[in-house]
Structures are given as structure tokens and as C-alpha cells.
Design a protein around this motif. Structure first.
Motif, PDB file in Angstrom:
ATOM      1  N   ALA A 463       0.843  -1.198 -10.780  1.00 10.36           N
ATOM      2  CA  ALA A 463       1.016  -1.232  -9.326  1.00 10.36           C
ATOM      3  C   ALA A 463       1.061   0.179  -8.746  1.00 10.36           C
ATOM      4  N   LEU A 472      -2.573  -1.559  -2.840  1.00  8.50           N
ATOM      5  CA  LEU A 472      -1.497  -2.418  -3.319  1.00  8.50           C
ATOM      6  C   LEU A 472      -0.944  -3.231  -2.153  1.00  8.50           C
ATOM      7  N   PRO A 506       3.373  -7.777  -7.445  1.00  9.00           N
ATOM      8  CA  PRO A 506       3.934  -6.808  -6.499  1.00  9.00           C
ATOM      9  C   PRO A 506       4.414  -7.515  -5.232  1.00  9.00           C
ATOM     10  N   TRP A 535      -4.802  -9.301  -7.410  1.00  5.58           N
ATOM     11  CA  TRP A 535      -3.868  -8.496  -8.203  1.00  5.58           C
ATOM     12  C   TRP A 535      -4.151  -8.650  -9.690  1.00  5.58           C
ATOM     13  N   ALA A 539      -5.251  -5.320 -11.574  1.00  6.57           N
ATOM     14  CA  ALA A 539      -4.221  -4.743 -12.438  1.00  6.57           C
ATOM     15  C   ALA A 539      -4.536  -4.890 -13.914  1.00  6.57           C
TER      16      ALA A 539
END
Length: 596
Positions: A463, A472, A506, A535, A539
Motif C-alpha cells: 500500500a 491508493l 487499504p 487493489w 498490490a
């Protein structure tokens, strides 16, 4: 393309569908293709007849409080939508892609999960580990050949929660020349119910809601008594009554309970209808985790002590200094540690197959409850990942489906019974092998299954990289996170300790604090889906090691991650997350959360 079941609510309204035959040899594939071709028209016809008009004969039996509903042959989604509007979580099984698409477009609801599956197998549904307070089978049964009905009924019973109900409606009257069907009667359903331990609550008759004078309907309402499967008496027999010369049988049950509760994603349908199959390597891994602290504490596992335990050999001893948290799916070992891990799991698998799996039998029989098969020798090498391929390479382990479902539902209550008996046996052995007994608390501590600590480091590092690049976002609110952010456990850690990468998201601090230990609602997950998928992709999918860990962990923990047409995808992980939300809500009665 479905081949065994046509659209479930197809006879609630007229449709011009050609059938290839009128007997058990009818070509259902052709019928489903016709439904796909005319799905919008047929859906409109079904929707013109209100739910209450079709099902008024059982209206007073419908559940008042919200629960989990399975709609088999959901057709246009009319019935599924009726239940969803009243707060129920619905899984809508429909084999016709055209009908599914039309139903999903018409009845968009986060409380309805559509699933491409069919009777009699319901293979995909069974992999989700779901159980239901109400199983709804409307205008489906007469489309099943008689030779498939016993199997289909058995599968439907297997997903009923104890105390749950099932409604089956049956078309009566002359068969339509335009639709393949086989006569079905309430007497047939009552016979099947008796064979499977269900109570017949009501049998009703009614006229056809669409006005066809030659057609009428029967509805049969059934109920499953608590533990109508017989699973709990069998487990009680193994725990308390079965002869034991060591703690092996209890260790095997404990391993299976832990897998059913936390790693059920590895379960696969067995060759028959009545069992599921696990990787033997996974059972061996959980076996090692159970025994490791007991051997360290020198607590006796058989009357003559621990000197002759069949699995405590070089590999097991070589892992004694490793943390239990290292012995989990997704971890990687190299050099001597890899050799020890392979040897330990191989030795444990051999011991399980020869001993407890061989000697746990049905009462009054020599038939094993848990048949298992060892594959050929697993080569020792200097690098290994605890992943699906490795765990399956050891062999397969079969569990009766009713036991598997009972273990998944009641693990929190069954495991203490197993551990209490395990402690009793160890204290008995201590009288023969040591000068005195250790305290009960010491035994409990050694048997404690250490839950992972709250660990979000990997997700936080990923993140931070995205935040520095300006990409983010809070998965719950969509807010760009430029300074302070938190890593949230999507499914609350307090209820289900899971630090898997897919579960770490996140979040804006305010949203995370507001969510706290509550379970995100289906609406919250559906709303967050685009950000959640983004995400996961940003990620974890760009780094091949993290990508592999992400996939291994998701396959282990989440049901249904390989059920999509394209196999394992981020979409299928999301589907698995939604099914796991349903399981946690059912089993733990968690409060749901919706972003403000």
C-alpha cells in the motif's frame, strides 16, 4: 451448457419450447438451448405471475426472520427476488445462461448470488460449503428423469441446515408435447423424505396460476430435524466409544475439524455423491501442527510414551524448532528445511493411512470412515512451497459429506470435546510413563491451536508503494489515501483470524474504525468490488511471488475460487469471499456493517 435440468420455473407460464422426447431419454441439452434463445420472452412471462399467486398454499410456512435460501432452478429470479426483498440471503442456482443473465439484469440485488449449476450433482454449490434454512425447488422436479431423482434429493438434503425446510412443487396433468417431463407425485417425495429422515409438514394441491385448466400443482413442505444426517452420533462414537491404543484417532479428527473450519477451499467432490476429497498432504500438515507442541512438552501419546510414534522421525524432529505459523499454506522452504518438511509430511501421511484412517470404521463394520490413497513416493528436494500441487502429490483423503458439513458447521463445539478426550487419554498414559500428572491447564496449553497474530506488514508495504505513486484508495469509500491509512481485515480478524493477502485491504481510518469487528454486508462488498479487485491486482498480481502466495491462500481458505468458466480469477476470488461472508454470518451470527 446444462444437460440435466432445464429452467426451474419454466412451467409457471407458457412458452413454445420444442422437446426432443417425452420420456427419460429426452434431450435436455436441446431444451436448455431453446430457453437460452428465448430467455427474455420467457422471463417476461414468468414475471407477470406474482410470487404470492403461485405459492399461496405454503405462504404461512415461509420463514419470517431472514436466513439463507437456496432457489434451485431459479429461472427469471422472481422467487429469489421475493426472498431477497424480505432480507434473506439467496443463492440462485440456474443452469441456463440466458435465464441467469435475464434474471440478474432484472433483479439486481447484493442478496442474490447466481450460480451456474444443476441437479442432480450440484457440484459447484457443494464446493461453497453453504447450508440453507430453506431449499426452494419450484417447478423443477418433473424435468428430472426418475433415475436421477434419488441422487438429486440426497444432494438437496445435504445442504439443509438442521431444522431447515424444503419446498418442492410438482406439476400434475397431461405432459406437454412442447416440454420434456416425467410424471412426479407427492407420494414419491414422501418416500424420499422418509429415507432421508425428513418430516413431511404439509402436502397441498392448487390450480395452475396461469389458468391452464388441465394443469394443477402439488406442493410438498419438508423439514429436517436437528442433525438429521446422523453425523454427530458417528463423531461421538469415534471420540468416546471407539477403541484407541493411542491419540491418533483424536488427532485425525482434530486435523479435519481445523481444515473444515479454516481451509475448506481445498475440498473437492469425491468420485461418488456422498463424500468430499482432501489433499492427504493437507491432513498431514495439520496433523504435524497438532502434535508438534505435544512432543516438545513430552506429553505421552500412547501408553508406552513417545519413543515409538510412527511419524516422529528425522523430518518431524528437524521441524521442532520451526514456528507453527511456518507450517501453513503459502509458505516456502529451502535447503535442509525443505528436506525436513517433505520427510515430515510424507511420514505423517504414511502414518495416517496405516493407522487412524484404517482403524476408524463404522460401528459394527470393518468399513473405514475415511478411506485414503497414497500416491507414489514424493521426491525429497531442496526447495518446496506448501501449495495445492504439493499437498495433493501425497495422495487423497475422503470424508463422508455429512461428516464434512457437520465439522464445518459445528467445529467450535466439536473441537473442545475432542480435546477434552485427548487430555483424558494423555493423563491416563502419564500414570504409566511418568512419576506424576501435569496439570490440566498444561495439557490445554500444549493443545492450543495458535492463531496468527494480527499481521498486515506485507499489505502495508504494498500500500505504501501505491500511495507514493498516488494510486491508493480506500476500498470502502473510494477516497484517495494520500497520508494516513489503515489496513483492514475484510472478514474481521476477531471472528476469523486470517492474515491472508486477499483479506487485507487499504482503508480510510474513519471507515475502518466504524467497521471495527463487524462483517461487511453483501451490499458493502458489492459496492466495493471494483476497488477491491483493483487493489488485489495492483498490490499482488505484479510480483510473481506475492501472486503465487495470494492464489495459494485464496484457494485454501475460500470456497468456490475455481468455479468460474475461466478457472481461478480475481472474480472467482471475490465470489469465494461472498460465499465465505455467508458462511460466517450463518455460523457466528456476526453483525453486518454498511459504510455510512
Amino acid at each position: 451448457m446444462p444437460t440435466e435440468l432445464v429452467s426451474g420455473h419454466s412451467d409457471n407460464s407458457p412458452g413454445n419450447i420444442s422437446a426432443t422426447a417425452r420420456s427419460e431419454s429426452f434431450g435436455v441439452r436441446d431444451v436448455v438451448a431453446a430457453y437460452n434463445a428465448r430467455a427474455p420472452v420467457l422471463s417476461d412471462g414468468y414475471e407477470r405471475i406474482p410470487f404470492v399467486s403461485v405459492h399461496r398454499q405454503v405462504a404461512d410456512l415461509l420463514p419470517e426472520s431472514s436466513g439463507n435460501v437456496l432457489d434451485v432452478g431459479a429461472g427469471s429470479g422472481r422467487d429469489a427476488a421475493w426472498f431477497a426483498e424480505r432480507g434473506h440471503s439467496v443463492v440462485a442456482v440456474e443452469p441456463s445462461s440466458g435465464m441467469r443473465e435475464a434474471g440478474n439484469a432484472r433483479h439486481k440485488s447484493s442478496k442474490i448470488r447466481w450460480l451456474d449449476d444443476r441437479l442432480p450433482a450440484l457440484e459447484k454449490l457443494l464446493q461453497t460449503k453453504s447450508s440453507f434454512d430453506l431449499v426452494w425447488v419450484s417447478a423443477v422436479w418433473h424435468h428430472l428423469p426418475a433415475s436421477q431423482r434419488h441422487r438429486a434429493f440426497r444432494k438437496l438434503v445435504s445442504v439443509l441446515s438442521p431444522g431447515g425446510s424444503m419446498m418442492i412443487s410438482l406439476r400434475q396433468g397431461p405432459p406437454s408435447p412442447e416440454r420434456p417431463m416425467v410424471p412426479a407425485t407427492s407420494a414419491e417425495i414422501e418416500r424420499l423424505a422418509r429415507r432421508h429422515g425428513l418430516q413431511v409438514i404439509r402436502v397441498t394441491e392448487s390450480n395452475d396460476a396461469s389458468g391452464r385448466k388441465e394443469v394443477s400443482w402439488e406442493a410438498v413442505w419438508l423439514q429436517l430435524p436437528d442433525d438429521g444426517t446422523g453425523a454427530l452420533p458417528l463423531l461421538r462414537h469415534v471420540v468416546f466409544n471407539d477403541q484407541k491404543s493411542s491419540t491418533y484417532k483424536l488427532a485425525l479428527l482434530r486435523a479435519l475439524l481445523r481444515i473444515a473450519d479454516g481451509a475448506a477451499g481445498f475440498a473437492r467432490p469425491g468420485a461418488g455423491d456422498d463424500d468430499v476429497v482432501l489433499p492427504l498432504g493437507l491432513v498431514a500438515l495439520y496433523w504435524i501442527r497438532s502434535f508438534q507442541p505435544l512432543i516438545k512438552a513430552d506429553l505421552p501419546q500412547q501408553p508406552r510414551g513417545n519413543q515409538h510414534l510412527g511419524f516422529v522421525k528425522a523430518g518431524f524432529r528437524g521441524l521442532m524448532d520451526r514456528s507453527p505459523f511456518d507450517l501453513r499454506v503459502g509458505q516456502r522452504f529451502s535447503e535442509k528445511d525443505a528436506e525436513n518438511l517433505i520427510l515430515a509430511i510424507r511420514e505423517a501421511a504414511n502414518c495416517i493411512r496405516r493407522m487412524p484412517a484404517n482403524y476408524i470404521t463404522y460401528p459394527g463394520s470393518d468399513k473405514p470412515v475415511f478411506p485414503c490413497t497414497r500416491n507414489g513416493p514424493v521426491r525429497v528436494r531442496n526447495s518446496v512451497s506448501i501449495d495445492e500441487a504439493f499437498l495433493w502429490s501425497l495422495g487423497s483423503f475422503s470424508v463422508p459429506r455429512n461428516l464434512w458439513q457437520a465439522m464445518g458447521r459445528y467445529a467450535a463445539w466439536l473441537e473442545p470435546a475432542v480435546l477434552n478426550e485427548w487430555i483424558r487419554m494423555m493423563r491416563t498414559y502419564e500414570q504409566k510413563t511418568t512419576e506424576g500428572k501435569q496439570s490440566w491447564d498444561a495439557h490445554w496449553k500444549a493443545l492450543e491451536w495458535l492463531a496468527p497474530e494480527h499481521d498486515t506488514d506485507i499489505a502495508r508495504r504494498r500500500a505504501e508503494i501505491l500511495r507514493a505513486d498516488g494510486f491508493l484508495y480506500c476500498v470502502w469509500t473510494g477516497k484517495r489515501l494520500t497520508k494516513v491509512f489503515e489496513i483492514d481485515h475484510c472478514l474481521p480478524f476477531a471472528a476469523w483470524p486470517c492474515n491472508d493477502l486477499w483479506n487485507l485491504l487499504p482503508s480510510d481510518r474513519r471507515a475502518n474504525q466504524n467497521k471495527s469487528d463487524r462483517l461487511p454486508s453483501p451490499e458493502a462488498l458489492d459496492s466495493a468490488k471494483p476497488r477491491l479487485l483493483d487493489w488485489w491486482h495492483s498490490a499482488y498480481q505484479q510480483d510473481f511471488r506475492l501472486k503465487a502466495t495470494f492464489e495459494d491462500e485464496a484457494r485454501s481458505a475460500l470456497p468456490a475460487t475455481d468455479l468460474g468458466e475461466d478457472g481461478f480469477t480475481l472474480e472467482s476470488v471475490f465470489d469465494g469471499l461472498m460465499f465465505q461472508q455467508l458462511v460466517l454470518k450463518r455460523d457466528q451470527q456476526l453483525r453486518e456493517w454498511q459504510p455510512a
